[in-house]
Design a protein around this motif. Sequence first.
Motif, PDB file in Angstrom:
ATOM      1  N   LEU A 179      24.199 -65.495 -18.069  1.00 36.68           N
ATOM      2  CA  LEU A 179      25.237 -65.107 -17.112  1.00 36.68           C
ATOM      3  C   LEU A 179      25.430 -63.594 -17.104  1.00 36.68           C
ATOM      4  O   LEU A 179      25.288 -62.947 -18.139  1.00 36.68           O
ATOM      5  CB  LEU A 179      26.570 -65.671 -17.581  1.00 36.68           C
ATOM      6  CG  LEU A 179      27.103 -66.989 -17.030  1.00 36.68           C
ATOM      7  CD1 LEU A 179      28.379 -67.348 -17.775  1.00 36.68           C
ATOM      8  CD2 LEU A 179      27.382 -66.902 -15.544  1.00 36.68           C
ATOM      9  N   PRO A 233      40.689 -65.048 -17.362  1.00 41.57           N
ATOM     10  CA  PRO A 233      41.018 -63.692 -17.798  1.00 41.57           C
ATOM     11  C   PRO A 233      40.860 -62.658 -16.689  1.00 41.57           C
ATOM     12  O   PRO A 233      41.359 -61.543 -16.809  1.00 41.57           O
ATOM     13  CB  PRO A 233      40.003 -63.436 -18.924  1.00 41.57           C
ATOM     14  CG  PRO A 233      38.907 -64.429 -18.746  1.00 41.57           C
ATOM     15  CD  PRO A 233      39.509 -65.608 -18.062  1.00 41.57           C
ATOM     16  N   GLN A 234      40.198 -63.045 -15.584  1.00 38.10           N
ATOM     17  CA  GLN A 234      39.915 -62.073 -14.521  1.00 38.10           C
ATOM     18  C   GLN A 234      40.934 -62.087 -13.396  1.00 38.10           C
ATOM     19  O   GLN A 234      40.847 -61.285 -12.457  1.00 38.10           O
ATOM     20  CB  GLN A 234      38.539 -62.348 -13.940  1.00 38.10           C
ATOM     21  CG  GLN A 234      37.442 -62.354 -14.985  1.00 38.10           C
ATOM     22  CD  GLN A 234      36.122 -62.072 -14.339  1.00 38.10           C
ATOM     23  OE1 GLN A 234      35.893 -60.987 -13.821  1.00 38.10           O
ATOM     24  NE2 GLN A 234      35.253 -63.055 -14.342  1.00 38.10           N
ATOM     25  N   PRO A 289      28.215 -77.958 -14.973  1.00 37.42           N
ATOM     26  CA  PRO A 289      28.724 -77.239 -16.144  1.00 37.42           C
ATOM     27  C   PRO A 289      30.009 -77.881 -16.665  1.00 37.42           C
ATOM     28  O   PRO A 289      30.957 -78.088 -15.913  1.00 37.42           O
ATOM     29  CB  PRO A 289      28.990 -75.823 -15.614  1.00 37.42           C
ATOM     30  CG  PRO A 289      29.126 -75.956 -14.138  1.00 37.42           C
ATOM     31  CD  PRO A 289      28.392 -77.201 -13.720  1.00 37.42           C
ATOM     32  N   ASN A 307      32.761 -76.985 -19.145  1.00 36.16           N
ATOM     33  CA  ASN A 307      33.299 -75.876 -19.942  1.00 36.16           C
ATOM     34  C   ASN A 307      34.419 -76.388 -20.831  1.00 36.16           C
ATOM     35  O   ASN A 307      35.236 -77.206 -20.405  1.00 36.16           O
ATOM     36  CB  ASN A 307      33.911 -74.807 -19.018  1.00 36.16           C
ATOM     37  CG  ASN A 307      32.900 -74.156 -18.099  1.00 36.16           C
ATOM     38  OD1 ASN A 307      32.188 -73.244 -18.495  1.00 36.16           O
ATOM     39  ND2 ASN A 307      32.819 -74.628 -16.856  1.00 36.16           N
ATOM     40  N   ALA A 309      30.969 -72.899 -21.209  1.00 35.77           N
ATOM     41  CA  ALA A 309      31.846 -72.015 -21.992  1.00 35.77           C
ATOM     42  C   ALA A 309      32.427 -72.777 -23.190  1.00 35.77           C
ATOM     43  O   ALA A 309      32.567 -73.997 -23.146  1.00 35.77           O
ATOM     44  CB  ALA A 309      32.970 -71.501 -21.107  1.00 35.77           C
ATOM     45  N   PHE A 343      24.452 -71.890 -21.544  1.00 36.33           N
ATOM     46  CA  PHE A 343      24.469 -70.453 -21.245  1.00 36.33           C
ATOM     47  C   PHE A 343      24.013 -69.742 -22.513  1.00 36.33           C
ATOM     48  O   PHE A 343      24.505 -70.040 -23.607  1.00 36.33           O
ATOM     49  CB  PHE A 343      25.873 -69.983 -20.861  1.00 36.33           C
ATOM     50  CG  PHE A 343      26.250 -70.341 -19.463  1.00 36.33           C
ATOM     51  CD1 PHE A 343      25.449 -69.953 -18.390  1.00 36.33           C
ATOM     52  CD2 PHE A 343      27.404 -71.051 -19.194  1.00 36.33           C
ATOM     53  CE1 PHE A 343      25.789 -70.277 -17.085  1.00 36.33           C
ATOM     54  CE2 PHE A 343      27.752 -71.384 -17.894  1.00 36.33           C
ATOM     55  CZ  PHE A 343      26.938 -70.999 -16.840  1.00 36.33           C
ATOM     56  N   LEU A 372      29.451 -64.460 -21.891  1.00 36.53           N
ATOM     57  CA  LEU A 372      29.568 -65.337 -20.717  1.00 36.53           C
ATOM     58  C   LEU A 372      29.821 -64.390 -19.545  1.00 36.53           C
ATOM     59  O   LEU A 372      28.947 -63.595 -19.212  1.00 36.53           O
ATOM     60  CB  LEU A 372      30.686 -66.350 -20.940  1.00 36.53           C
ATOM     61  CG  LEU A 372      30.367 -67.397 -22.025  1.00 36.53           C
ATOM     62  CD1 LEU A 372      31.616 -68.114 -22.490  1.00 36.53           C
ATOM     63  CD2 LEU A 372      29.349 -68.408 -21.498  1.00 36.53           C
ATOM     64  N   THR A 390      33.199 -62.583 -19.241  1.00 28.28           N
ATOM     65  CA  THR A 390      33.975 -61.523 -19.908  1.00 28.28           C
ATOM     66  C   THR A 390      34.219 -61.864 -21.378  1.00 28.28           C
ATOM     67  O   THR A 390      34.673 -61.018 -22.128  1.00 28.28           O
ATOM     68  CB  THR A 390      35.348 -61.340 -19.223  1.00 28.28           C
ATOM     69  OG1 THR A 390      36.114 -62.545 -19.414  1.00 28.28           O
ATOM     70  CG2 THR A 390      35.197 -61.077 -17.739  1.00 28.28           C
ATOM     71  N   THR A 391      33.977 -63.102 -21.778  1.00 29.08           N
ATOM     72  CA  THR A 391      34.229 -63.511 -23.160  1.00 29.08           C
ATOM     73  C   THR A 391      32.899 -63.718 -23.888  1.00 29.08           C
ATOM     74  O   THR A 391      31.848 -63.760 -23.253  1.00 29.08           O
ATOM     75  CB  THR A 391      35.070 -64.807 -23.206  1.00 29.08           C
ATOM     76  OG1 THR A 391      34.310 -65.861 -22.596  1.00 29.08           O
ATOM     77  CG2 THR A 391      36.391 -64.658 -22.476  1.00 29.08           C
TER      78      THR A 391
END
Length: 352
Positions: A48, A64-65, A223, A225, A266, A288, A293, A295-296
């Motif tokens: 990613l 978080p974004q 996916p 997560n 995730a 992944f 990932l 941002t983490t």
Amino acid sequence: MTATELRHDWTLQEARALFELPFNDLLFRAQTVHRAHFDPNEVQVSTLLSIKTGACPEDCKYCPQSGHYNTGLEKEKLLEIEKVVAEARAAREKGASRFCMGAAWRSPARKDMPYVLDMIRQVKSLGLETCMTLGMLEESQARELADAGLDYYNHNLDTSEKFYNHIITTRTYQDRLDTLDNVRKAGMKVCCGGIMGMGEEEDDRVGLLVQLANLPQHPESVPVNMLVKVKGTPLENVEDLDPFEFIRIIAVARIMMPASHVRLSAGREQMNEQMQALCFMAGANSIFYGEKLLTTSNPEADSDMQLFRKLGIRPEQREQCATEEQEEDAIVEAVEHEATRHLFYDATRESA
Ligand code: SAM
Ligand code: DTB
Ligand code: SF4
């Protein structure tokens, strides 16, 4: 009903009944279905990259974004194409077969489309499969991405329709279904799944799987997560999900969508090796790969390759034409190197 038949008429009761099977029965059944469709020792590997980070106008409570919460994230403009291509090349060298580019957008703006289309063309020319996740798409935008050669579009339903409004208010469940429809109409492959551990009930997790399995066509990639709890988001203190619940969801996803790749997405950094192994046993066959990932953080590439070696798992090769096979051999070699790197000392450092 055979293990190979694809169904689109799952009821909540049927899905619940699977979920409630004794753990060993559920895993045995999932593994049996898995073996009817896939090599059980192969896992697809995607890397990613966040191509545009933070300040998103949407209010997804897990994210978080989102510009609605203060998570201390440094926002960034759309990355330059050269940087994206360099990251894609590095991912390929570490053994990824697909490169997924994500943007913190509600939907792509007209002015950004030419850059995004160029990224697709250039990443594809490296011999990688391409995937993007850019938010909602109109039919014409989906067509533009498909024409540029985009293989997959990721757009998650995230949770059940019932729980959805507790998590996102700035776009509807129907908006998401419409985007998925536009992606399909444009002929791209669909990557669609959700997040577990957001405070939802078991029935919401099962409800999400019923939604996914009853789409006109199963997403090629699903996916799953585990919520990554990020400080500053409304879900930062939500209770942990029991790991067995998560493994059960993977198994039920495998049984209901037998021919799809189910991605252990995730949250792997918070899982031990044994839990990840049980997820593979339950039918997860994609991850992944790479230390970040969007941002983490994610497990280090070489620890993943060590885990693959312990379990006898091979990275799945991309579908390819004969001329690309040599390049693939180089990738397999790179993966082998990544897995054994820790065994060698750095001679240049020793002598320094
Ligand atoms: N902005 C686009 C959108 O939402 O469609 C694309 C990027 S968005 C970050 C892609 C997906 O990442 C979300 O749909 C969500 O499922 C997942 N995601 C975001 N934050 C997460 C978190 N903290 N834990 C687990 N999954 C997360
Ligand atoms: C998906 O289902 N999971 C990925 C990908 N699709 C884009 C994103 C996970 C993001 C986790 C939080 C972060 O790193 O920002
Ligand atoms: Fe924005 Fe996507 Fe995060 Fe929602 S999940 S806040 S749309 S980046």
